[in-house]
Design an enzyme around this catalytic site. Structure first.
Site, PDB file in Angstrom:
ATOM      1  N   HIS A   1      41.455  34.868  44.459  1.00 28.33           N
ATOM      2  CA  HIS A   1      41.507  36.319  44.274  1.00 28.33           C
ATOM      3  C   HIS A   1      42.199  36.610  42.942  1.00 28.33           C
ATOM      4  O   HIS A   1      42.977  35.793  42.446  1.00 28.33           O
ATOM      5  CB  HIS A   1      42.292  36.973  45.420  1.00 28.33           C
ATOM      6  CG  HIS A   1      41.558  36.968  46.730  1.00 28.33           C
ATOM      7  ND1 HIS A   1      42.036  37.623  47.853  1.00 28.33           N
ATOM      8  CD2 HIS A   1      40.381  36.391  47.088  1.00 28.33           C
ATOM      9  CE1 HIS A   1      41.177  37.446  48.853  1.00 28.33           C
ATOM     10  NE2 HIS A   1      40.173  36.703  48.419  1.00 28.33           N
TER      11      HIS A   1
ATOM     12  N   GLU B   1      44.688  38.408  42.146  1.00 26.52           N
ATOM     13  CA  GLU B   1      46.154  38.343  42.172  1.00 26.52           C
ATOM     14  C   GLU B   1      46.654  36.902  42.103  1.00 26.52           C
ATOM     15  O   GLU B   1      47.604  36.590  41.379  1.00 26.52           O
ATOM     16  CB  GLU B   1      46.695  38.978  43.460  1.00 26.52           C
ATOM     17  CG  GLU B   1      46.341  40.435  43.641  1.00 26.52           C
ATOM     18  CD  GLU B   1      45.099  40.616  44.518  1.00 26.52           C
ATOM     19  OE1 GLU B   1      44.081  39.959  44.254  1.00 26.52           O
ATOM     20  OE2 GLU B   1      45.153  41.418  45.448  1.00 26.52           O
TER      21      GLU B   1
ATOM     22  N   CYS C   1      45.291  41.758  49.780  1.00 27.04           N
ATOM     23  CA  CYS C   1      45.060  41.274  51.147  1.00 27.04           C
ATOM     24  C   CYS C   1      46.320  40.568  51.654  1.00 27.04           C
ATOM     25  O   CYS C   1      47.329  40.467  50.946  1.00 27.04           O
ATOM     26  CB  CYS C   1      43.866  40.322  51.174  1.00 27.04           C
ATOM     27  SG  CYS C   1      44.196  38.736  50.372  1.00 27.04           S
TER      28      CYS C   1
ATOM     29  N   CYS D   1      47.304  37.426  49.411  1.00 24.54           N
ATOM     30  CA  CYS D   1      47.886  37.760  48.108  1.00 24.54           C
ATOM     31  C   CYS D   1      49.260  38.414  48.272  1.00 24.54           C
ATOM     32  O   CYS D   1      50.178  38.157  47.497  1.00 24.54           O
ATOM     33  CB  CYS D   1      46.944  38.674  47.334  1.00 24.54           C
ATOM     34  SG  CYS D   1      45.412  37.845  46.861  1.00 24.54           S
TER      35      CYS D   1
HETATM   36 ZN   LIG Z   1      43.758  38.744  48.098  1.00 28.11          ZN
END
Ligand SMILES: [Zn+2]
Length: 157
Positions: A51, A53, A81, A84
């Site tokens: 992701h 992040e 999420c 992260c």
């Molecule tokens: Zn994430």
């Protein structure tokens, strides 16, 4: 000031789109300087953790030579999420600033809020809604384009 950094995160999100990934981008800022960037690329990297992040946090930690990122802020175009958010807590990130809310996987208040768990987190502040319209528009445009492409597939084969 936060708009400038979120603008840079949106540029990162567009890089994800250019590679066929869901357009989410992130930048890490320390002392007013962008020290790392990242964009969503789980498909291209064959990595469910890639992701925006996580990519940005890894780059920032590598640059600072420290697995913790105190005094750093992360700007991301979509509500983080669970994964992260957890990584940010482990990094002891000072603050996360996000743009659009994510009703499906958001862990900053949409599905649940990991950051208001006193037993989990004492380090990371959260702020949402910075340039949310721009980030939402980008995501909507991406998914609209993808749906349109999916409709065209049978006709062209
Ligand atoms: Zn994430």
């Amino acid at each position: 000031m936060s708009d400038r950094y979120m603008g840079l995160a949106l540029e990162q999100a567009r890089l994800a789109w250019a590679e066929g990934e869901v357009p989410v981008g992130a930048v890490v800022v320390k002392d007013g300087e962008v020290i790392a960037t990242g964009y969503n690329q789980p498909i291209g990297r064959h990595d469910p953790t890639a992701h925006a992040e996580i990519v940005a946090l890894r780059a920032a930690a590598d640059k600072l030579g420290n697995y913790r990122l105190p005094g750093c802020e992360l700007y991301v175009t979509l509500e983080p999420c669970i994964m992260c958010s957890g990584a940010m807590m482990h990094a002891r990130l000072a603050r996360v600033i996000y743009a659009a809310v994510d009703p499906k996987t958001g862990a900053c208040g949409s599905v649940l809020n990991l950051f208001d768990q006193e037993r989990l987190n004492h380090h990371t502040e959260v702020q949402g809604g910075v340039m949310a319209d721009e980030a939402s528009s980008l995501l909507r445009a991406f998914f609209a384009e993808r749906r349109a492409a999916a409709r065209k597939l049978p006709a062209s084969s």
